[in-house]
Every structure is written in structure tokens, then in C-alpha cells.
Write a protein that holds these residues in place. Structure first.
Motif, PDB file in Angstrom:
ATOM      1  N   GLU A 187      16.274  33.829 -46.723  1.00  0.00           N
ATOM      2  CA  GLU A 187      14.981  33.794 -47.415  1.00  0.00           C
ATOM      3  C   GLU A 187      14.731  32.387 -47.925  1.00  0.00           C
ATOM      4  O   GLU A 187      15.626  31.740 -48.477  1.00  0.00           O
ATOM      5  CB  GLU A 187      14.969  34.775 -48.587  1.00  0.00           C
ATOM      6  CG  GLU A 187      13.612  34.805 -49.304  1.00  0.00           C
ATOM      7  CD  GLU A 187      13.584  35.807 -50.442  1.00  0.00           C
ATOM      8  OE1 GLU A 187      12.548  35.913 -51.114  1.00  0.00           O
ATOM      9  OE2 GLU A 187      14.622  36.496 -50.647  1.00  0.00           O
ATOM     10  N   LEU A 234      11.194  35.836 -45.033  1.00  0.00           N
ATOM     11  CA  LEU A 234      12.540  36.360 -44.812  1.00  0.00           C
ATOM     12  C   LEU A 234      12.759  36.389 -43.310  1.00  0.00           C
ATOM     13  O   LEU A 234      12.042  37.094 -42.590  1.00  0.00           O
ATOM     14  CB  LEU A 234      12.675  37.748 -45.425  1.00  0.00           C
ATOM     15  CG  LEU A 234      14.064  38.386 -45.415  1.00  0.00           C
ATOM     16  CD1 LEU A 234      15.017  37.578 -46.291  1.00  0.00           C
ATOM     17  CD2 LEU A 234      13.997  39.826 -45.893  1.00  0.00           C
ATOM     18  N   ALA A 258       7.702  37.296 -47.348  1.00  0.00           N
ATOM     19  CA  ALA A 258       8.379  37.626 -48.605  1.00  0.00           C
ATOM     20  C   ALA A 258       7.554  37.227 -49.815  1.00  0.00           C
ATOM     21  O   ALA A 258       8.066  37.151 -50.924  1.00  0.00           O
ATOM     22  CB  ALA A 258       9.743  36.935 -48.674  1.00  0.00           C
TER      23      ALA A 258
END
Length: 644
Positions: A187, A234, A258
Motif C-alpha cells: 500500500e 493497494l 485505497a
């Protein structure tokens, strides 16, 4: 992987120091000096240098040539080994037969110690050390690219350590990364986004302390979300290494959104806070002056934006003066410098309007214009501020606070400068109107004069007594003023004479004569100095030409051509390999999901007598003939009953 020896082909000048396994007092493993690699080979730094050419004296320890400002690198010279003696078998002494090199050195690639034969790939390549007065090195040897060298026994300092080429080392590291880590989920925030015409996407995934390069190939874009700078994502990626440059990277296979990135969230938070304080309200916007005489430009003097603004102003209205306030437009301290320069421009009041400009870039590149200190400096500016930052799609906090926002720096310069063609047309129209007005006024005055003349001729007696009284009064005034006129005339003449003496050009001519006396000598000295400088420069140019003959440049270009050719061939082989793997993958997918595979798993295809596929039972009444196709053969059946 531990320690290893690296075999490479050097083109530029590098420094090589052998591995030291012992302490500082270990004479056996002490480095044998710095080795310089060049196009023709290697020679040791402790070898006596070649004598310098006449007329080009070199200063000690600095490597600089006298009379030149920049140091010139010493050219590495190739040291060719002396020819080895041949034995009775026609083989040079020290040269081993094929298959004996592994036995001689204890080849680690093969279990029997023999050198690998044709079709066998060794696990390492041997590198023979240099022999220029280095302890433990053989008497003769030439550094080869990926080939075993002549040596009687392996030196002590690298026993047990494998020798790698650069490409082999990158392959090993890539294999370790892909085997150990494999696929991982990471991430981070997208930055430095690049989308070339090939369809691939390259970007940087980063957080607050680190970043890593990522590659999203065209075939994997279907399983990914939309990509943009500043987006928090992500990704599922394979950890790999790009062998061509040795760059660590992630091969992205899947990407999910994300949320917004940290910079984007900070931007929106500051925007909401400043909007709540009223910094964006239209009532605080200052109007631009009707006619601008001088523009203050706050930007970097090294960028193309400054050149574009000056070129636009010179093209549209050259009469406008431009004053540059130099600041950095990217970096950690750029926001503080911009705010300080805005305050300084308001203190000096040297211009009518300020132009805050910068070229396009990502959110990180333009972040200095999103800082609160810059926004408040623009808000408290007494001079109107025009923002021309980035491209038309780039929006910063400074654009919202500024009195006027332009899509680009060039558009901002066009907004602040009138078009000189339009101004010339307006000037010509005003001149024509003024000329017509003067002609009309003159005609009216001439008509009035003619009317007065006709009236005077028609009635000459009217007004004569009043004129006689006026003439008599003027005569009396003249008689009273005549006695005092000579005295006033003399005083005025005296004052003019004194004034003429004070401003006489004689003193200035004498001063000019004194200044002109040394000018011929100074002119001759300047001419001699210029001639000496030209001769010195001509001498330096001749020395440089003799030191850089065209044949050396041709050799370097040929070496570069060979390297580029090898890179092209490797790229073609990699592309063909990738295409072949892609075709094989599609073939396997077709084999697994095609109709024959489905039939092999026990399914059947039912059609009627017209060849139409039967999908529902109620479409076939009892007595209908159907064809049932199986994996092996076909059945002709008749419907007896229908079950729901």
C-alpha cells in the motif's frame, strides 16, 4: 549470496581494490594498488606514467594542465603482456588444455572439478588478477570478459568465492527476489506517473519514508483501477529486478483504490480551512490596473517559464518593463522563499502587478504553491497578484487566493499585456479624429474671421473714439516708462553676461583636453592586451586539438556502437521470449476452456433436426427427434415425456 568476485568489461575509468580478508597489518591480503580500466585494457596506478608531451606541463598532484581551467582525465593505457614461450606441443606455457582448467583451479561449477563442456553452463566465471607488482598475482595475465584467465593456482584471497559477470549477478539477484518474496501486497501513494505510447504505465509507490519503482504492463491494466498522481492504492505485485539497469522494481498485477493520498488529503484540508476564513472570497480580490507599466515576475530564473513570459511580453507589448524576483519553485524551502519574495516586492513597490509563475508538474512538484505560508503572503499583498502555475488542469491553493488565475504562465503574460496591434489601431483612430477636429475648428475660425472682416469694412466709424482714448492712455504709459527702461536693460544685460561667463564652454573644453592626453597610450595598451589574449587562446586551442585527435573519438564511437548493438539484440530476444510465453499461455487457456474440454468432463450439446441448440425442455414436445453430441460420438434420441 555473501561475498563474490565480479567480472566486468570497463569502458570508463573506475577504481578497483581487491577484497581484503585480514586486518590492516595483513601483508598477504593487502590491496595491491588502485587499478584503472580503459578501452584498451588495464594498467596499475603505481606503474610509471607516460611522459607528458612538450608544451603541456602538468601541475603535480592535481592533474590540471597549466593554462586550462578544468582538469583533464588521464587516458588509461593498455599494457599488453609479453608473448609467452611455447612448449614442445605448440601450446603457450601456462595455457591449459580444455577440461584441465577446472582440474587446475578446482572448478566449482562441475562436481568432478573439470571445466564445463559444450552445452554445459558453469556456475561462475573465473577472473585472473592483474600482475603489475601485486602480491599473489601471476606473472602474466590479461583481463577478459567472462572468460577464465591463465593462472597456475587460484590466489589465496579469493579461494571459495564465486566470480560473477554483471549480467549473471543481476540474474541471480532477480531470481532470489522472485523466489524468496514472490507476490506481495503493498500500500502506498502514486507519484511520478508516466504513461508512454506503448500502453505500459510506470510510477513510483511511496510513503512518508521510502519509495519504490513500479511497472504496470498493458496486459494487466484490465485488473487495475484508474491511475492518477496522489492516489492511495493497494497493489499486488511481484518483486523483481530490471536486469538492464540493475533497478529494484515491482511488477504490478492487480491494483485497488485505497483512498486519497496524504498530499491530496492535506491539500483538501488546507483548502477547506482557508475557504472558511474567507481567503477565497471575491470581495478580497484586487482589480488589475488599467495600464501596466512594470510587471514583477516571481519564478525561477533557470526554468523555461521565465523565457516564455519575456518572449510573450516582447511579442505583445515591448514597452512594458519586467522585473524578476528569483525564487526556487520546487523543494522543501521553496514555499518560504516565495512568501519572503512576495513581502519584499510589496515593500519595494517597484512594479504595478505581480506574476507568480511556474511550469507544469505533479502534485509533489507544485506542493510549494499549496503551502499555507504562500497563501497568506498572497492574501496580504497590497499589489495585485496573478497566478500562472502549471498547466490548465493543475490547480493549487495559490490559484484560489490570487486576484486572478491564468491557465498557464504564457496566458498570464497575455492577460497582463495589451496587444500592440490593437493599441496601434486605436492610436491611428485617435490621431485621425484629432486631425478631423482640428480641421473643423480651423474652418470655423476662418469663417468667423471673414465675418469680422466684412463687418469692419461695412462699419469703419463705429468704435473709433474708444480706440483713440485707448491709444492716448498707452502713449502716456510709454512716456512714463521710457526713463527707467535703459537702467533695466543694463541690469538685464549685466545678468546675462555673468550667466554666460559661468556657463562658458572654455572650462569644459580644457577638461576634455586633459582627459584626452592619456587616451592614445591606453588604446595601444588595450590593443596589445587583446592580441596577447587571442594568441594565448589560439595556443590553447591548438594544444587541445593535438590532445584529442579524431581517431580516438572514432574508437570510442565504435565501442559505443558495439554496446548499443548488443543491447538491441538482447532487447529483441527478450521481446520474442515474452511474446512466445504469451502465446503459450493463451494456448493453454484455450485448451482448458474450449468446447472439447467441456465435453470431456461429461457435458453434452443437444440440438434439434435444424441444428438449433436446445436450452429449455418445454421447447421440445414429446415425439421430437434430438441430436445429442458427446465427447466421443453423437446420439439420436426421441422425446417421450417432459419433466418440469
Amino acid at each position: 549470496m555473501g561475498r563474490a568476485w565480479l567480472c566486468f568489461s570497463a569502458v570508463n575509468v573506475y577504481t578497483l581494490t581487491p577484497y581484503r580478508s585480514g586486518g590492516a597489518n595483513d601483508e598477504k591480503n593487502r590491496p595491491c594498488g588502485r587499478v584503472r580500466a580503459g578501452i584498451g585494457g588495464l594498467r596499475a596506478r603505481n606503474h610509471p606514467p607516460r611522459p607528458a608531451k612538450r608544451g603541456r606541463r602538468r601541475a603535480p598532484e592535481t592533474g590540471r594542465y597549466r593554462g586550462q581551467g578544468r582538469p583533464r582525465p588521464r587516458r588509461a593505457m593498455a599494457r599488453h603482456p609479453a608473448p609467452a614461450r611455447r612448449s614442445a606441443h605448440g601450446r603457450r606455457q601456462g595455457q591449459l588444455r580444455r577440461g584441465d582448467q577446472g582440474r587446475q583451479h578446482g572448478h566449482p561449477a562441475m562436481p568432478n572439478g573439470r571445466a564445463p563442456g559444450r552445452g554445459q553452463r558453469p556456475r561462475q566465471a573465473l577472473l585472473s588478477p592483474l600482475s603489475h607488482k601485486c602480491p599473489g598475482f601471476p606473472a602474466r595475465g590479461v583481463l577478459g570478459y567472462g572468460a577464465a584467465m591463465e593462472s597456475d593456482s587460484p590466489p589465496s584471497y579469493r579461494q571459495g568465492l564465486p566470480v560473477y559477470t554483471v549480467s549473471r549477478l543481476n540474474q541471480e539477484v532477480r531470481g532470489l527476489l522472485e523466489d524468496r518474496l514472490g507476490r506481495v501486497w503493498v500500500e502506498g501513494e502514486i507519484g511520478n506517473l508516466s504513461q508512454p505510447s506503448s500502453g505500459h504505465i510506470y510510477f513510483t509507490l511511496k510513503d512518508a519514508r521510502a519509495q519504490v519503482r513500479c511497472a504496470l504492463f498493458r496486459g494487466a491494466r484490465r485488473a487495475c483501477c484508474a491511475v492518477a498522481d496522489g492516489l492511495q492504492v493497494l497493489v499486488c505485485a511481484r518483486v523483481s529486478l530490471y536486469e538492464g539497469r540493475g533497478d529494484f522494481q515491482l511488477i504490478v498485477e492487480q491494483m485497488e483504490d485505497a483512498g486519497e493520498g496524504a498530499l491530496r488529503r492535506a491539500f483538501e484540508a488546507l483548502k477547506r480551512a482557508l475557504a472558511a476564513e474567507g481567503l477565497f472570497d471575491a470581495r478580497h480580490k484586487k482589480p488589475l490596473p488599467a495600464s501596466v507599466r512594470r510587471i514583477g515576475v516571481i519564478t525561477s530564473p533557470d526554468g523555461a517559464v521565465w523565457h516564455d513570459i519575456v518572449t510573450t511580453l516582447r511579442r505583445r507589448f515591448p514597452a512594458i518593463a519586467v522585473l524578476l524576483y528569483p525564487v526556487p519553485v520546487q523543494g522543501r524551502d521553496a514555499g518560504t522563499a516565495i512568501a519572503r519574495m512576495l513581502d519584499l516586492a510589496n515593500e519595494r513597490r517597484e512594479c504595478d502587478v505581480l506574476l507568480l509563475a511556474r511550469g507544469g508538474g505533479s502534485l509533489e512538484d507544485l506542493w510549494c504553491f499549496n503551502e499555507e505560508i504562500v497563501a497568506r503572503a498572497i492574501f496580504r499583498s497590497q499589489l495585485p497578484v496573478v497566478a500562472g502555475i502549471g498547466h490548465e488542469t493543475d490547480t493549487t491553493i495559490a490559484d484560489w487566493v490570487a486576484d486572478l488565475r491564468a491557465p498557464t504562465p504564457t496566458a498570464a503574460a497575455e492577460l497582463l499585456s495589451p496587444d500592440q496591434v490593437l493599441w496601434r489601431r486605436r492610436h491611428a483612430e485617435a490621431r485621425n479624429r484629432l486631425q478631423r477636429l482640428l480641421e473643423r475648428t480651423l474652418r470655423e475660425r476662418l469663417q468667423r474671421f471673414d465675418d469680422l472682416k466684412r463687418r469692419l469694412i461695412a462699419q469703419p466709424v463705429r468704435g473709433l473714439p474708444e480706440r483713440r482714448l485707448t491709444v492716448a492712455a498707452l502713449a502716456r504709459r510709454l512716456i512714463m516708462a521710457l526713463p527707467a527702461y535703459p537702467a533695466r536693460a543694463r541690469a538685464r544685460l549685466l545678468a546675462l553676461s555673468q550667466r554666460l561667463e559661468r556657463r562658458s564652454p572654455t572650462a569644459r573644453l580644457n577638461a576634455y583636453r586633459l582627459r584626452a592626453v592619456p587616451l592614445p597610450g591606453r588604446l595601444a595598451a588595450a590593443i596589445r592586451a587583446a592580441l596577447r589574449a587571442r594568441e594565448s587562446r589560439l595556443t590553447r586551442l591548438n594544444d587541445r586539438l593535438r590532445g584529442h585527435p579524431p581517431d580516438r573519438l572514432w574508437e570510442r564511437l565504435m565501442v559505443r556502437h558495439g554496446l548499443l548493438k548488443d543491447r538491441l539484440l538482447r532487447a529483441m530476444r527478450e521481446a520474442l521470449k515474452t511474446r512466445g510465453e504469451r502465446v503459450a499461455l493463451l494456448d493453454r487457456a484455450l485448451t482448458l476452456t474450449g468446447p472439447p474440454a467441456v465435453l470431456n468432463r461429461g457435458y453434452a450439446i443437444v440440438t434439434d433436426t435444424h441444428g438449433r441448440v436446445v436450452r429449455a425442455a418445454h421447447t421440445c414436445p414429446p415425439g421430437t427427434t434430438l441430436h445429442v453430441r458427446l465427447a466421443a460420438g453423437e446420439l439420436i434420441v426421441e422425446v417421450k415425456a417432459i419433466q418440469p
